[in-house]
Design a protein around this motif. Sequence first.
Motif, PDB file in Angstrom:
ATOM      1  N   THR A 101     -14.809 -32.785  34.002  1.00 29.58           N
ATOM      2  CA  THR A 101     -15.419 -34.148  33.770  1.00 29.58           C
ATOM      3  C   THR A 101     -16.568 -34.387  33.959  1.00 29.58           C
ATOM      4  OG1 THR A 101     -14.612 -34.789  36.189  1.00 29.58           O
ATOM      5  CG2 THR A 101     -13.050 -35.090  34.426  1.00 29.58           C
ATOM      6  N   ILE A 102     -17.495 -33.442  34.250  1.00 27.93           N
ATOM      7  CA  ILE A 102     -18.742 -33.697  34.414  1.00 27.93           C
ATOM      8  C   ILE A 102     -19.449 -34.187  33.206  1.00 27.93           C
ATOM      9  CG2 ILE A 102     -19.551 -31.069  33.872  1.00 27.93           C
ATOM     10  CD1 ILE A 102     -21.006 -33.103  36.779  1.00 27.93           C
ATOM     11  N   ASP A 103     -20.346 -35.266  33.525  1.00 31.80           N
ATOM     12  CA  ASP A 103     -20.944 -35.925  32.225  1.00 31.80           C
ATOM     13  C   ASP A 103     -19.947 -36.618  31.274  1.00 31.80           C
ATOM     14  OD1 ASP A 103     -23.561 -35.669  33.265  1.00 31.80           O
ATOM     15  OD2 ASP A 103     -23.702 -33.738  32.627  1.00 31.80           O
ATOM     16  N   LEU A 104     -18.849 -36.800  31.641  1.00 32.90           N
ATOM     17  CA  LEU A 104     -17.872 -37.423  30.811  1.00 32.90           C
ATOM     18  C   LEU A 104     -18.156 -38.850  30.166  1.00 32.90           C
ATOM     19  CD1 LEU A 104     -14.796 -37.208  29.483  1.00 32.90           C
ATOM     20  CD2 LEU A 104     -14.025 -37.909  31.396  1.00 32.90           C
ATOM     21  N   SER A 105     -17.890 -39.025  29.115  1.00 35.37           N
ATOM     22  CA  SER A 105     -18.290 -40.391  28.581  1.00 35.37           C
ATOM     23  C   SER A 105     -17.133 -40.809  27.392  1.00 35.37           C
ATOM     24  CB  SER A 105     -19.546 -40.677  27.997  1.00 35.37           C
ATOM     25  OG  SER A 105     -19.866 -39.824  26.733  1.00 35.37           O
ATOM     26  N   GLU A 106     -16.840 -42.161  27.512  1.00 35.93           N
ATOM     27  CA  GLU A 106     -15.899 -42.269  26.171  1.00 35.93           C
ATOM     28  C   GLU A 106     -16.446 -42.241  24.937  1.00 35.93           C
ATOM     29  OE1 GLU A 106     -12.802 -46.161  25.424  1.00 35.93           O
ATOM     30  OE2 GLU A 106     -14.770 -46.620  26.565  1.00 35.93           O
ATOM     31  N   GLU A 107     -17.677 -42.271  24.732  1.00 32.92           N
ATOM     32  CA  GLU A 107     -18.319 -41.978  23.469  1.00 32.92           C
ATOM     33  C   GLU A 107     -18.081 -40.581  22.990  1.00 32.92           C
ATOM     34  OE1 GLU A 107     -22.570 -42.192  21.301  1.00 32.92           O
ATOM     35  OE2 GLU A 107     -22.449 -42.598  23.279  1.00 32.92           O
ATOM     36  N   LYS A 108     -18.620 -39.619  23.988  1.00 30.12           N
ATOM     37  CA  LYS A 108     -18.361 -38.112  23.618  1.00 30.12           C
ATOM     38  C   LYS A 108     -16.976 -37.695  23.469  1.00 30.12           C
ATOM     39  CE  LYS A 108     -21.235 -36.281  26.800  1.00 30.12           C
ATOM     40  NZ  LYS A 108     -22.037 -35.432  27.523  1.00 30.12           N
ATOM     41  N   GLU A 109     -16.161 -38.044  24.524  1.00 33.53           N
ATOM     42  CA  GLU A 109     -14.619 -37.326  24.652  1.00 33.53           C
ATOM     43  C   GLU A 109     -13.793 -38.484  24.895  1.00 33.53           C
ATOM     44  OE1 GLU A 109     -14.937 -33.394  26.388  1.00 33.53           O
ATOM     45  OE2 GLU A 109     -16.589 -34.608  27.468  1.00 33.53           O
TER      46      GLU A 109
ATOM     47  N   GLU B 284     -10.693 -39.195  24.278  1.00 38.39           N
ATOM     48  CA  GLU B 284      -9.282 -39.158  24.465  1.00 38.39           C
ATOM     49  C   GLU B 284      -9.277 -38.548  26.026  1.00 38.39           C
ATOM     50  OE1 GLU B 284      -6.446 -39.231  23.259  1.00 38.39           O
ATOM     51  OE2 GLU B 284      -6.823 -39.600  21.012  1.00 38.39           O
ATOM     52  N   ILE B 285     -10.065 -37.891  26.499  1.00 36.96           N
ATOM     53  CA  ILE B 285     -10.052 -37.447  27.908  1.00 36.96           C
ATOM     54  C   ILE B 285     -10.466 -38.441  28.575  1.00 36.96           C
ATOM     55  CG2 ILE B 285     -11.123 -35.887  29.664  1.00 36.96           C
ATOM     56  CD1 ILE B 285     -11.705 -33.790  27.177  1.00 36.96           C
ATOM     57  N   PHE B 286     -11.373 -39.308  28.345  1.00 40.21           N
ATOM     58  CA  PHE B 286     -11.998 -40.584  29.307  1.00 40.21           C
ATOM     59  C   PHE B 286     -10.805 -41.574  29.240  1.00 40.21           C
ATOM     60  CE2 PHE B 286     -13.851 -44.435  29.884  1.00 40.21           C
ATOM     61  CZ  PHE B 286     -15.082 -44.542  30.668  1.00 40.21           C
ATOM     62  N   ARG B 287     -10.062 -41.793  28.147  1.00 36.33           N
ATOM     63  CA  ARG B 287      -8.981 -42.742  28.223  1.00 36.33           C
ATOM     64  C   ARG B 287      -7.933 -42.372  29.119  1.00 36.33           C
ATOM     65  NH1 ARG B 287     -10.068 -43.801  22.039  1.00 36.33           N
ATOM     66  NH2 ARG B 287     -11.892 -45.079  22.237  1.00 36.33           N
ATOM     67  N   ALA B 288      -7.568 -40.936  29.216  1.00 35.21           N
ATOM     68  CA  ALA B 288      -6.383 -40.284  30.154  1.00 35.21           C
ATOM     69  C   ALA B 288      -6.843 -40.540  31.493  1.00 35.21           C
ATOM     70  CB  ALA B 288      -6.409 -38.516  29.738  1.00 35.21           C
ATOM     71  N   ILE B 289      -7.942 -40.893  31.953  1.00 34.07           N
ATOM     72  CA  ILE B 289      -7.954 -41.093  33.441  1.00 34.07           C
ATOM     73  C   ILE B 289      -7.267 -42.407  33.806  1.00 34.07           C
ATOM     74  CG2 ILE B 289      -9.876 -41.239  35.324  1.00 34.07           C
ATOM     75  CD1 ILE B 289     -11.365 -39.219  33.709  1.00 34.07           C
ATOM     76  N   ARG B 290      -6.184 -42.395  34.007  1.00 33.16           N
ATOM     77  CA  ARG B 290      -5.469 -43.686  34.328  1.00 33.16           C
ATOM     78  C   ARG B 290      -4.165 -43.659  35.192  1.00 33.16           C
ATOM     79  NH1 ARG B 290      -1.101 -43.573  30.174  1.00 33.16           N
ATOM     80  NH2 ARG B 290      -1.793 -42.278  28.519  1.00 33.16           N
ATOM     81  N   PRO B 291      -3.519 -44.380  35.581  1.00 36.22           N
ATOM     82  CA  PRO B 291      -2.237 -44.151  36.493  1.00 36.22           C
ATOM     83  C   PRO B 291      -1.533 -42.798  35.965  1.00 36.22           C
ATOM     84  CG  PRO B 291      -2.447 -46.413  36.248  1.00 36.22           C
ATOM     85  CD  PRO B 291      -3.393 -45.990  35.194  1.00 36.22           C
ATOM     86  N   GLY B 292      -1.400 -41.816  37.076  1.00 37.67           N
ATOM     87  CA  GLY B 292      -0.681 -40.854  36.798  1.00 37.67           C
ATOM     88  C   GLY B 292      -1.729 -39.541  36.715  1.00 37.67           C
ATOM     89  N   ALA B 293      -2.904 -39.929  36.328  1.00 40.25           N
ATOM     90  CA  ALA B 293      -3.852 -38.747  36.523  1.00 40.25           C
ATOM     91  C   ALA B 293      -4.516 -38.449  37.709  1.00 40.25           C
ATOM     92  CB  ALA B 293      -5.241 -39.115  35.551  1.00 40.25           C
ATOM     93  N   LEU B 294      -4.778 -37.079  37.852  1.00 35.83           N
ATOM     94  CA  LEU B 294      -5.342 -36.733  39.190  1.00 35.83           C
ATOM     95  C   LEU B 294      -6.845 -36.174  39.035  1.00 35.83           C
ATOM     96  CD1 LEU B 294      -4.853 -35.882  42.190  1.00 35.83           C
ATOM     97  CD2 LEU B 294      -4.493 -33.546  41.354  1.00 35.83           C
ATOM     98  N   VAL B 295      -7.814 -36.944  39.593  1.00 36.60           N
ATOM     99  CA  VAL B 295      -9.062 -36.608  39.450  1.00 36.60           C
ATOM    100  C   VAL B 295      -9.779 -35.792  40.645  1.00 36.60           C
ATOM    101  CG1 VAL B 295     -11.422 -37.614  38.864  1.00 36.60           C
ATOM    102  CG2 VAL B 295      -9.424 -38.753  37.951  1.00 36.60           C
ATOM    103  N   GLU B 296     -10.447 -34.792  40.411  1.00 33.74           N
ATOM    104  CA  GLU B 296     -10.738 -34.070  41.790  1.00 33.74           C
ATOM    105  C   GLU B 296     -12.043 -34.028  41.798  1.00 33.74           C
ATOM    106  OE1 GLU B 296      -6.970 -30.762  40.735  1.00 33.74           O
ATOM    107  OE2 GLU B 296      -9.220 -29.956  40.982  1.00 33.74           O
ATOM    108  N   ASN B 297     -12.720 -34.127  42.983  1.00 33.93           N
ATOM    109  CA  ASN B 297     -14.082 -33.897  43.630  1.00 33.93           C
ATOM    110  C   ASN B 297     -15.090 -34.783  42.769  1.00 33.93           C
ATOM    111  OD1 ASN B 297     -13.040 -31.956  45.459  1.00 33.93           O
ATOM    112  ND2 ASN B 297     -12.710 -30.453  43.599  1.00 33.93           N
ATOM    113  N   THR B 298     -14.909 -35.975  42.277  1.00 31.96           N
ATOM    114  CA  THR B 298     -15.677 -36.805  41.768  1.00 31.96           C
ATOM    115  C   THR B 298     -15.948 -37.897  42.890  1.00 31.96           C
ATOM    116  OG1 THR B 298     -14.154 -38.167  41.007  1.00 31.96           O
ATOM    117  CG2 THR B 298     -14.785 -36.565  39.435  1.00 31.96           C
ATOM    118  N   THR B 299     -17.425 -38.474  42.606  1.00 31.29           N
ATOM    119  CA  THR B 299     -17.784 -39.624  43.873  1.00 31.29           C
ATOM    120  C   THR B 299     -17.770 -40.965  42.910  1.00 31.29           C
ATOM    121  OG1 THR B 299     -19.983 -39.066  43.134  1.00 31.29           O
ATOM    122  CG2 THR B 299     -19.056 -37.912  45.256  1.00 31.29           C
TER     123      THR B 299
END
Length: 534
Positions: free
Chosen positions: A280-288, A290-305
């Motif tokens: 997810t480093i430098d993730l954006s809705e514009e670039k990716e 599908e991945i950006f929109r997958a960050i919702r209930p049920g997803a597990l995000v690790e080691n971000t701030t």
Amino acid sequence: MSVTTIATPFEKLNEIGLKVSNKVHYQRDPKDLAEDTVRMKEGEYNDTGALVIKTGEFTGRSPKDKFTVKDEVTENTVHWNDFNIALDEKHFFIIRDKIVHYLNELDELWIRDAYACADPAYRINIRIVNEKPWINLFSYNMFLRPTAEELKNFNAEWTILSAPGLQLDPKECGVRQGNAAVISFKHKTVLIAGTGYTGETKKGIFTVLNYILPQEQNVLSMHCSANMGKEGDTALFFGLSGTGKTTLSADPNRKLIGDDEHGWTNTGIFNFEGGCYAKTIDLSEEKEPEIFRAIRPGALVENTTFIPGTKTIDFSSKEITENTRVSYPLDFISNALEPSVGGIPKNIFFLTCDAYGVLPPISKLTPEQAMYQFISGYTAKVAGTEAGVTEPKSTFSACFGAPFLPLHPGKYAEMLGKKLNETKANVWLINTGWTGGGYGVGNRMKLSYTRAMITAALEGKLNNAEFVADPIFGVLVPTECPNVPTEILTPRNTWADKNAYDQAAKNLAAQFVTNFKKYESGVSADILAAAPKI
């Protein structure tokens, strides 16, 4: 505190001394696992409802602390090296007993039954015992999920015991330090102690499949992503971390089969997993998107701030690690293929992020060049930029996944070579790295150009193109490609200093040749002849 009723017998766990009692949460759903994590103050929700956690001291795999038990099963089959590190069986028993004792002392445990391999003919059942609910959520996301009917008679072939809070005594346990990931093929067990990095769970089973499938089932196991076109054509994307496997396989015009681990049979390919584990480093809705929109209930995000004062994730932050990740079920991707099984691949892409800016952005490989590049497994990254180090650093990882290959790389390469000869699949080398110069001088290749090149290859628009052989690497470079500026196709043309390019190309070619010396005795003369010319 509610505890899920246990519906499945746990004789095998009882046999090793694990006390499966009312303290066990069995087959908890993602919402409950997230709530358990928040209740224990080990995670919080972001503003889209995803669970955000920190994995602790380890934010990535620890390859030097991954061990394989050396016994009568593995002694003459495992390729013992810096990745396949031998551990005596007596130490396996010591570590297992310590983990069992540690888990027995906890107030709560999370147990999940799952399986790997989307093709039923190769399915293996797995039982995961976790100290942490968020690692159990990761397991829910990443493995395939049995139906309620399948759980009634579930027989676990493999067991994973995960105790990140347990620190091992290295001397007593025969390991390097307080953490370890141990695989026993004889006892069909994966032990994880002293590390909360969730990827150890996933890669443990990947290593297991890389041992079992080629030897016992004649299936080529692969570290690659895969997708399928509207006409049913399958494509594979090989590459090390950071080269674009997950990003480039998540194509809105194609069905996603999987983003990381697959098997190739005589009839097609299948996903090992039930989810995706994306950087997810430098993730954006514009670039990716599908991945950006997958960050919702049920997803597990690790080691971000979070952005200060908000619950919005700061995807640009490397405060904890550059290896920030998200796991989510495959069906979080809108165009995921279910079941995740595809036909014989028509196109295969080897992805490299060449920070030297030397390799062409797209080139076609002969079968011999494909074998050479597969065994080499090259990429180059910029290492330690925070400390002021700006020189690229080469990485060669056999078969694009050396740390997870228990067998000799030649076994996987031989199987791939046979399949290439049988299927006549096209093989392409894609450089997602630098153009116009190396890191610090040139620029990263635009994702839109890379996508256009891959699309052209997939749609057959390069079938009749004119190709020119690269003078050093020998790969065939198209002179034109739809929707891509012609001048970027030949990397030397993009460099202002042509002499500097020539020197950089010779230096990289020399690195390839030096690295390949360790494989020379086990490959054919035709493959050796596919080496770069210095």
